[in-house]
Design an enzyme around this catalytic site. Structure first.
Site, mmCIF file in Angstrom:
data_model
loop_
_atom_site.group_PDB
_atom_site.id
_atom_site.type_symbol
_atom_site.label_atom_id
_atom_site.label_comp_id
_atom_site.label_asym_id
_atom_site.label_seq_id
_atom_site.Cartn_x
_atom_site.Cartn_y
_atom_site.Cartn_z
ATOM 1 N N HIS A 1 40.446 41.673 34.924
ATOM 2 C CA HIS A 1 41.734 42.036 35.533
ATOM 3 C C HIS A 1 42.919 41.406 34.803
ATOM 4 C CE1 HIS A 1 40.340 44.267 39.041
ATOM 5 N NE2 HIS A 1 39.255 43.531 38.889
ATOM 6 N N CYS B 1 38.665 47.691 35.239
ATOM 7 C CA CYS B 1 37.510 47.455 36.120
ATOM 8 C C CYS B 1 36.791 48.753 36.500
ATOM 9 C CB CYS B 1 37.916 46.623 37.330
ATOM 10 S SG CYS B 1 36.536 45.585 37.856
ATOM 11 N N GLU C 1 45.966 42.023 35.103
ATOM 12 C CA GLU C 1 47.153 41.914 35.971
ATOM 13 C C GLU C 1 47.040 40.722 36.904
ATOM 14 O OE1 GLU C 1 44.562 43.714 36.548
ATOM 15 O OE2 GLU C 1 44.081 43.335 38.639
HETATM 16 N N1 LIG Z 1 37.375 45.403 40.686
HETATM 17 C C1 LIG Z 1 36.780 46.570 40.522
HETATM 18 O O1 LIG Z 1 37.390 47.590 40.179
HETATM 19 C C2 LIG Z 1 35.300 46.628 40.826
HETATM 20 C C3 LIG Z 1 34.602 47.811 40.249
HETATM 21 C C4 LIG Z 1 33.271 48.122 40.908
HETATM 22 N N2 LIG Z 1 33.443 48.418 42.285
HETATM 23 C C5 LIG Z 1 32.310 46.967 40.726
HETATM 24 O O2 LIG Z 1 32.039 46.261 41.656
HETATM 25 O O3 LIG Z 1 31.825 46.760 39.640
#
Ligand SMILES: NC(=O)CC[C@H](N)C(=O)O
Length: 356
Positions: A324, A239, A326
Protein backbone atom coordinates in the site's frame (compact mmCIF):
# COMPACT_ATOMS: atom_id res chain seq x y z
CA UNK A 1 -19.06 -10.16 30.68
CA UNK A 2 -16.95 -12.96 29.26
CA UNK A 3 -16.45 -13.39 25.52
CA UNK A 4 -15.25 -16.40 23.54
CA UNK A 5 -13.38 -16.77 20.29
CA UNK A 6 -13.68 -20.29 18.90
CA UNK A 7 -11.33 -21.08 16.03
CA UNK A 8 -12.29 -23.54 13.30
CA UNK A 9 -9.77 -26.03 14.77
CA UNK A 10 -11.67 -26.02 18.05
CA UNK A 11 -9.28 -23.87 20.09
CA UNK A 12 -11.08 -21.41 22.35
CA UNK A 13 -9.70 -18.06 23.56
CA UNK A 14 -11.45 -16.06 26.24
CA UNK A 15 -11.52 -12.38 27.06
CA UNK A 16 -13.69 -9.51 28.20
CA UNK A 17 -16.69 -8.84 25.94
CA UNK A 18 -16.80 -5.08 25.35
CA UNK A 19 -20.05 -4.84 23.38
CA UNK A 20 -21.33 -4.92 19.83
CA UNK A 21 -23.28 -7.65 18.05
CA UNK A 22 -23.49 -10.67 20.34
CA UNK A 23 -22.05 -13.13 17.89
CA UNK A 24 -20.08 -12.76 14.63
CA UNK A 25 -18.01 -14.98 12.46
CA UNK A 26 -15.16 -14.20 10.14
CA UNK A 27 -11.70 -15.17 9.01
CA UNK A 28 -9.21 -14.51 11.82
CA UNK A 29 -6.17 -12.51 10.71
CA UNK A 30 -3.51 -10.56 12.58
CA UNK A 31 -1.98 -7.10 12.12
CA UNK A 32 1.52 -6.43 13.43
CA UNK A 33 1.82 -2.62 13.15
CA UNK A 34 2.42 -0.69 16.37
CA UNK A 35 0.19 2.15 15.17
CA UNK A 36 -2.42 2.53 12.47
CA UNK A 37 -5.44 0.89 14.08
CA UNK A 38 -7.76 3.60 12.66
CA UNK A 39 -6.61 2.68 9.17
CA UNK A 40 -7.06 -1.04 9.81
CA UNK A 41 -10.52 -0.61 11.31
CA UNK A 42 -11.80 1.42 8.36
CA UNK A 43 -9.98 -0.22 5.39
CA UNK A 44 -12.65 -2.03 3.30
CA UNK A 45 -10.11 -4.79 2.55
CA UNK A 46 -10.68 -6.02 6.13
CA UNK A 47 -14.41 -6.39 5.51
CA UNK A 48 -15.83 -9.35 7.38
CA UNK A 49 -12.56 -10.42 9.04
CA UNK A 50 -11.84 -10.79 12.75
CA UNK A 51 -8.70 -8.72 13.30
CA UNK A 52 -6.26 -9.54 16.07
CA UNK A 53 -3.79 -6.77 16.95
CA UNK A 54 -0.35 -8.01 17.96
CA UNK A 55 0.64 -4.69 19.56
CA UNK A 56 -0.51 -5.10 23.17
CA UNK A 57 -2.14 -1.69 23.71
CA UNK A 58 -4.67 -0.44 21.17
CA UNK A 59 -6.64 2.81 21.31
CA UNK A 60 -4.10 5.05 23.06
CA UNK A 61 -4.59 7.98 20.68
CA UNK A 62 -8.35 7.56 20.22
CA UNK A 63 -10.07 7.70 16.85
CA UNK A 64 -10.20 10.72 14.51
CA UNK A 65 -12.73 10.78 11.75
CA UNK A 66 -10.15 12.29 9.38
CA UNK A 67 -7.91 9.23 9.72
CA UNK A 68 -10.63 6.83 8.71
CA UNK A 69 -10.36 5.19 5.29
CA UNK A 70 -14.09 4.70 4.78
CA UNK A 71 -17.34 5.60 6.51
CA UNK A 72 -17.63 2.27 8.31
CA UNK A 73 -15.81 0.00 10.69
CA UNK A 74 -15.01 -2.84 8.30
CA UNK A 75 -13.85 -5.88 10.31
CA UNK A 76 -16.55 -8.15 11.72
CA UNK A 77 -14.80 -8.23 15.11
CA UNK A 78 -11.72 -6.96 16.93
CA UNK A 79 -9.44 -8.74 19.39
CA UNK A 80 -6.86 -6.94 21.55
CA UNK A 81 -4.73 -7.67 24.58
CA UNK A 82 -5.57 -4.31 26.15
CA UNK A 83 -8.05 -1.69 24.94
CA UNK A 84 -6.96 1.76 26.12
CA UNK A 85 -9.60 3.70 28.03
CA UNK A 86 -7.53 6.55 29.54
CA UNK A 87 -7.09 10.19 28.53
CA UNK A 88 -7.15 11.15 24.85
CA UNK A 89 -6.94 14.54 23.14
CA UNK A 90 -10.03 16.70 22.57
CA UNK A 91 -11.88 16.00 19.36
CA UNK A 92 -11.03 12.30 19.33
CA UNK A 93 -13.41 9.48 20.13
CA UNK A 94 -12.33 6.76 22.59
CA UNK A 95 -11.50 3.51 20.79
CA UNK A 96 -14.04 1.34 22.61
CA UNK A 97 -16.93 3.83 22.37
CA UNK A 98 -16.33 4.21 18.65
CA UNK A 99 -16.55 0.46 18.11
CA UNK A 100 -19.54 0.13 20.41
CA UNK A 101 -21.40 2.78 18.47
CA UNK A 102 -20.63 0.89 15.27
CA UNK A 103 -21.86 -2.27 17.05
CA UNK A 104 -18.66 -4.08 16.12
CA UNK A 105 -17.76 -6.54 18.87
CA UNK A 106 -14.45 -6.19 20.68
CA UNK A 107 -12.79 -8.61 23.05
CA UNK A 108 -10.05 -7.30 25.35
CA UNK A 109 -7.76 -9.16 27.72
CA UNK A 110 -7.14 -11.90 25.17
CA UNK A 111 -3.85 -13.80 25.06
CA UNK A 112 -3.13 -12.39 21.59
CA UNK A 113 0.43 -13.75 21.57
CA UNK A 114 -0.72 -17.37 21.80
CA UNK A 115 -3.63 -16.70 19.44
CA UNK A 116 -1.31 -15.25 16.78
CA UNK A 117 1.15 -18.09 17.23
CA UNK A 118 -1.63 -20.55 16.54
CA UNK A 119 -2.69 -18.64 13.38
CA UNK A 120 0.95 -18.61 12.25
CA UNK A 121 1.23 -22.36 12.77
CA UNK A 122 -2.09 -23.43 11.34
CA UNK A 123 -2.89 -20.54 8.98
CA UNK A 124 -5.70 -17.97 8.92
CA UNK A 125 -8.86 -19.65 10.15
CA UNK A 126 -12.54 -19.03 10.30
CA UNK A 127 -13.69 -18.31 13.83
CA UNK A 128 -16.76 -17.38 15.78
CA UNK A 129 -16.62 -14.64 18.36
CA UNK A 130 -19.49 -14.44 20.82
CA UNK A 131 -20.66 -13.25 24.17
CA UNK A 132 -20.63 -16.15 26.61
CA UNK A 133 -24.32 -15.72 27.36
CA UNK A 134 -25.43 -15.94 23.72
CA UNK A 135 -25.22 -18.81 21.29
CA UNK A 136 -22.70 -18.57 18.47
CA UNK A 137 -23.78 -17.84 14.88
CA UNK A 138 -23.77 -20.72 12.44
CA UNK A 139 -20.63 -20.87 10.35
CA UNK A 140 -21.27 -20.34 6.68
CA UNK A 141 -18.88 -20.33 3.79
CA UNK A 142 -19.89 -17.01 2.35
CA UNK A 143 -17.01 -14.87 1.17
CA UNK A 144 -17.53 -11.28 2.25
CA UNK A 145 -16.76 -9.68 -1.11
CA UNK A 146 -18.87 -6.98 -2.75
CA UNK A 147 -18.20 -3.52 -1.57
CA UNK A 148 -20.12 -1.40 -3.95
CA UNK A 149 -20.64 2.26 -4.55
CA UNK A 150 -24.07 3.14 -5.83
CA UNK A 151 -22.94 5.60 -8.47
CA UNK A 152 -19.79 7.24 -9.74
CA UNK A 153 -18.56 10.49 -8.21
CA UNK A 154 -15.78 12.94 -9.07
CA UNK A 155 -13.20 14.52 -6.76
CA UNK A 156 -10.44 17.08 -7.27
CA UNK A 157 -8.54 19.69 -5.32
CA UNK A 158 -10.07 23.07 -6.14
CA UNK A 159 -8.59 24.63 -9.25
CA UNK A 160 -6.44 21.59 -9.96
CA UNK A 161 -6.85 18.41 -11.93
CA UNK A 162 -4.31 18.12 -14.72
CA UNK A 163 -4.95 14.41 -15.20
CA UNK A 164 -8.24 12.62 -15.16
CA UNK A 165 -7.92 9.30 -13.36
CA UNK A 166 -10.78 6.85 -13.13
CA UNK A 167 -10.51 4.92 -9.87
CA UNK A 168 -12.10 1.49 -10.24
CA UNK A 169 -13.58 0.82 -6.86
CA UNK A 170 -13.33 -2.63 -5.32
CA UNK A 171 -13.51 -1.11 -1.81
CA UNK A 172 -10.97 1.74 -2.09
CA UNK A 173 -9.23 3.46 0.79
CA UNK A 174 -9.75 7.19 1.07
CA UNK A 175 -6.00 7.79 1.15
CA UNK A 176 -5.61 6.32 -2.37
CA UNK A 177 -8.07 8.90 -3.63
CA UNK A 178 -6.29 11.57 -1.57
CA UNK A 179 -2.87 10.60 -2.95
CA UNK A 180 -4.19 10.98 -6.51
CA UNK A 181 -5.75 14.35 -5.71
CA UNK A 182 -2.46 15.42 -4.08
CA UNK A 183 -0.74 14.52 -7.34
CA UNK A 184 -2.94 16.90 -9.29
CA UNK A 185 -5.44 14.39 -10.53
CA UNK A 186 -9.13 14.87 -11.03
CA UNK A 187 -10.53 11.52 -9.91
CA UNK A 188 -13.77 9.82 -10.90
CA UNK A 189 -14.60 6.83 -8.74
CA UNK A 190 -16.64 4.16 -10.52
CA UNK A 191 -17.99 0.82 -9.27
CA UNK A 192 -15.98 -2.26 -10.27
CA UNK A 193 -18.75 -3.46 -12.55
CA UNK A 194 -18.78 -0.39 -14.79
CA UNK A 195 -18.84 -1.44 -18.46
CA UNK A 196 -15.96 -0.54 -20.79
CA UNK A 197 -17.94 1.96 -22.87
CA UNK A 198 -18.96 3.93 -19.78
CA UNK A 199 -15.35 4.26 -18.66
CA UNK A 200 -14.39 5.22 -22.21
CA UNK A 201 -17.03 7.97 -22.15
CA UNK A 202 -15.30 9.50 -19.12
CA UNK A 203 -12.16 9.97 -21.28
CA UNK A 204 -9.68 9.02 -18.58
CA UNK A 205 -5.97 9.71 -18.83
CA UNK A 206 -5.30 6.71 -16.61
CA UNK A 207 -6.97 4.08 -14.45
CA UNK A 208 -6.35 3.05 -10.87
CA UNK A 209 -7.48 -0.45 -9.85
CA UNK A 210 -8.12 -0.20 -6.11
CA UNK A 211 -7.63 -2.45 -3.11
CA UNK A 212 -10.57 -4.50 -1.84
CA UNK A 213 -11.67 -7.48 0.25
CA UNK A 214 -11.94 -11.16 -0.62
CA UNK A 215 -10.57 -13.47 -3.29
CA UNK A 216 -9.73 -11.64 -6.56
CA UNK A 217 -10.87 -14.69 -8.56
CA UNK A 218 -14.45 -13.90 -7.60
CA UNK A 219 -14.30 -11.22 -10.25
CA UNK A 220 -13.45 -13.66 -13.03
CA UNK A 221 -16.37 -12.61 -15.25
CA UNK A 222 -14.93 -9.09 -15.37
CA UNK A 223 -11.35 -10.05 -16.31
CA UNK A 224 -11.89 -9.58 -20.09
CA UNK A 225 -13.16 -6.03 -19.45
CA UNK A 226 -10.23 -5.21 -17.14
CA UNK A 227 -7.77 -6.56 -19.71
CA UNK A 228 -9.30 -4.47 -22.48
CA UNK A 229 -9.09 -1.40 -20.22
CA UNK A 230 -5.46 -2.12 -19.36
CA UNK A 231 -4.59 -2.49 -23.05
CA UNK A 232 -6.10 0.92 -23.68
CA UNK A 233 -5.11 3.17 -20.73
CA UNK A 234 -2.10 3.67 -18.43
CA UNK A 235 -2.93 1.67 -15.30
CA UNK A 236 -1.79 1.44 -11.71
CA UNK A 237 -3.06 -1.44 -9.53
CA UNK A 238 -2.92 -1.51 -5.74
CA UNK A 239 -3.29 -4.76 -3.75
CA UNK A 240 -6.53 -6.39 -4.99
CA UNK A 241 -6.11 -4.19 -8.10
CA UNK A 242 -2.63 -5.66 -8.63
CA UNK A 243 -3.95 -9.22 -8.29
CA UNK A 244 -6.76 -8.48 -10.73
CA UNK A 245 -4.40 -7.10 -13.38
CA UNK A 246 -2.25 -10.24 -13.14
CA UNK A 247 -5.30 -12.51 -13.38
CA UNK A 248 -6.80 -10.53 -16.27
CA UNK A 249 -3.63 -11.12 -18.32
CA UNK A 250 -3.69 -14.87 -17.61
CA UNK A 251 -1.63 -15.03 -14.40
CA UNK A 252 -2.65 -16.87 -11.25
CA UNK A 253 -3.07 -16.06 -7.55
CA UNK A 254 -2.91 -18.27 -4.46
CA UNK A 255 -3.71 -17.78 -0.80
CA UNK A 256 -0.87 -17.30 1.68
CA UNK A 257 -0.92 -19.29 4.90
CA UNK A 258 -1.60 -16.27 7.12
CA UNK A 259 -1.10 -13.25 4.87
CA UNK A 260 0.92 -10.06 5.33
CA UNK A 261 -0.60 -7.42 7.59
CA UNK A 262 1.64 -4.81 9.11
CA UNK A 263 3.66 -1.68 8.50
CA UNK A 264 7.22 -2.99 8.13
CA UNK A 265 7.31 -5.48 5.29
CA UNK A 266 10.56 -5.09 3.32
CA UNK A 267 10.24 -5.18 -0.47
CA UNK A 268 13.00 -5.09 -3.07
CA UNK A 269 12.71 -3.14 -6.31
CA UNK A 270 13.99 -5.60 -8.91
CA UNK A 271 15.18 -2.84 -11.25
CA UNK A 272 17.27 -0.95 -8.70
CA UNK A 273 17.93 -3.58 -6.02
CA UNK A 274 16.78 -1.05 -3.45
CA UNK A 275 14.92 -2.34 -0.39
CA UNK A 276 12.19 -0.24 1.18
CA UNK A 277 9.60 -0.72 3.89
CA UNK A 278 5.95 -1.13 3.00
CA UNK A 279 2.55 -1.33 4.65
CA UNK A 280 0.66 -4.45 3.73
CA UNK A 281 -2.70 -6.07 4.15
CA UNK A 282 -3.36 -9.09 2.00
CA UNK A 283 -4.02 -12.84 2.01
CA UNK A 284 -3.54 -13.59 -1.67
CA UNK A 285 -0.42 -13.27 -3.85
CA UNK A 286 0.36 -13.49 -7.54
CA UNK A 287 2.22 -16.70 -8.42
CA UNK A 288 5.52 -15.85 -10.03
CA UNK A 289 5.57 -18.88 -12.34
CA UNK A 290 2.17 -17.98 -13.71
CA UNK A 291 3.51 -14.75 -15.21
CA UNK A 292 5.44 -16.23 -18.13
CA UNK A 293 2.90 -15.45 -20.83
CA UNK A 294 1.29 -12.39 -19.28
CA UNK A 295 3.81 -9.80 -20.45
CA UNK A 296 4.46 -8.86 -16.82
CA UNK A 297 7.84 -8.74 -15.10
CA UNK A 298 8.24 -8.74 -11.33
CA UNK A 299 8.80 -5.14 -10.18
CA UNK A 300 9.01 -5.82 -6.43
CA UNK A 301 9.61 -8.94 -4.38
CA UNK A 302 9.04 -9.53 -0.68
CA UNK A 303 12.38 -9.85 1.10
CA UNK A 304 10.91 -12.08 3.85
CA UNK A 305 9.24 -14.80 1.77
CA UNK A 306 10.22 -13.97 -1.81
CA UNK A 307 6.58 -13.51 -2.90
CA UNK A 308 5.61 -11.19 -5.75
CA UNK A 309 5.02 -7.63 -4.51
CA UNK A 310 4.70 -5.70 -7.76
CA UNK A 311 4.49 -6.04 -11.52
CA UNK A 312 5.38 -3.98 -14.55
CA UNK A 313 4.22 -4.75 -18.06
CA UNK A 314 6.85 -5.04 -20.78
CA UNK A 315 4.86 -3.35 -23.55
CA UNK A 316 2.09 -1.41 -21.85
CA UNK A 317 2.13 1.48 -19.35
CA UNK A 318 0.67 -0.82 -16.71
CA UNK A 319 2.20 -1.49 -13.30
CA UNK A 320 0.97 -2.59 -9.91
CA UNK A 321 1.95 -3.21 -6.30
CA UNK A 322 0.75 -5.73 -3.76
CA UNK A 323 1.53 -3.36 -0.88
CA UNK A 324 0.00 0.00 0.00
CA UNK A 325 1.95 3.04 -1.24
CA UNK A 326 -0.77 5.38 0.05
CA UNK A 327 -0.65 4.00 3.57
CA UNK A 328 -0.32 6.19 6.63
CA UNK A 329 0.91 6.01 9.35
CA UNK A 330 2.99 3.32 7.73
CA UNK A 331 6.16 4.21 5.84
CA UNK A 332 5.66 7.00 3.32
CA UNK A 333 8.51 6.08 1.01
CA UNK A 334 6.27 4.58 -1.66
CA UNK A 335 4.36 7.78 -2.40
CA UNK A 336 6.73 8.14 -5.34
CA UNK A 337 4.80 5.35 -7.08
CA UNK A 338 1.99 7.84 -7.60
CA UNK A 339 4.55 10.09 -9.32
CA UNK A 340 5.56 7.13 -11.45
CA UNK A 341 1.90 6.67 -12.43
CA UNK A 342 1.63 10.37 -13.40
CA UNK A 343 4.83 10.08 -15.45
CA UNK A 344 3.44 7.08 -17.29
CA UNK A 345 0.23 9.05 -18.02
CA UNK A 346 2.31 11.97 -19.30
CA UNK A 347 4.42 9.71 -21.50
CA UNK A 348 1.32 8.06 -22.98
CA UNK A 349 -0.15 11.48 -23.71
CA UNK A 350 3.04 12.49 -25.51
CA UNK A 351 2.94 9.28 -27.59
CA UNK A 352 -0.68 9.89 -28.60
CA UNK A 353 0.33 13.41 -29.72
CA UNK A 354 3.23 12.03 -31.72
CA UNK A 355 1.00 9.67 -33.67
CA UNK A 356 -1.86 12.17 -34.10
N1 LIG B 1 -5.73 -4.87 0.63
C1 LIG B 1 -6.23 -5.57 -0.37
O1 LIG B 1 -6.61 -5.05 -1.42
C2 LIG B 1 -6.38 -7.06 -0.15
C3 LIG B 1 -6.55 -7.85 -1.40
C4 LIG B 1 -7.14 -9.23 -1.18
N2 LIG B 1 -8.44 -9.14 -0.61
C5 LIG B 1 -6.23 -10.06 -0.31
O2 LIG B 1 -6.53 -10.30 0.83
O3 LIG B 1 -5.19 -10.48 -0.76
Amino acid sequence: MKGLLTLANGTVFTGQWEGGHESVEGETVFFTGMTGYEEVLSDPSYKGQIVVFSYPLIGNYGISEENMESKKIQPAGVIVAEGYSGYINDGKTPFLSYLNKAEVPVMTGVDTRTLIQSIRTEGSMKAVMHKQSSSPVQTSNTVPFKVKQAASSTFSASGKGNFHVVLIDFGYKKSILQSLVDHQCKVTVVPYDTPFHQIEKLQPDGLLFSNGPGDPKELISWFPVYKKLAERYPCFGICLGHQILALAFGGNTKKLKFGHRGANHPVMNMKTGKVSMSSQNHSYVVEKDSLIETGFDVLFRNVNDDSVEGLTHRNLPVFSVQFHPEAAPGPREHQQLFEQFITSIQNSKKKVKQYA
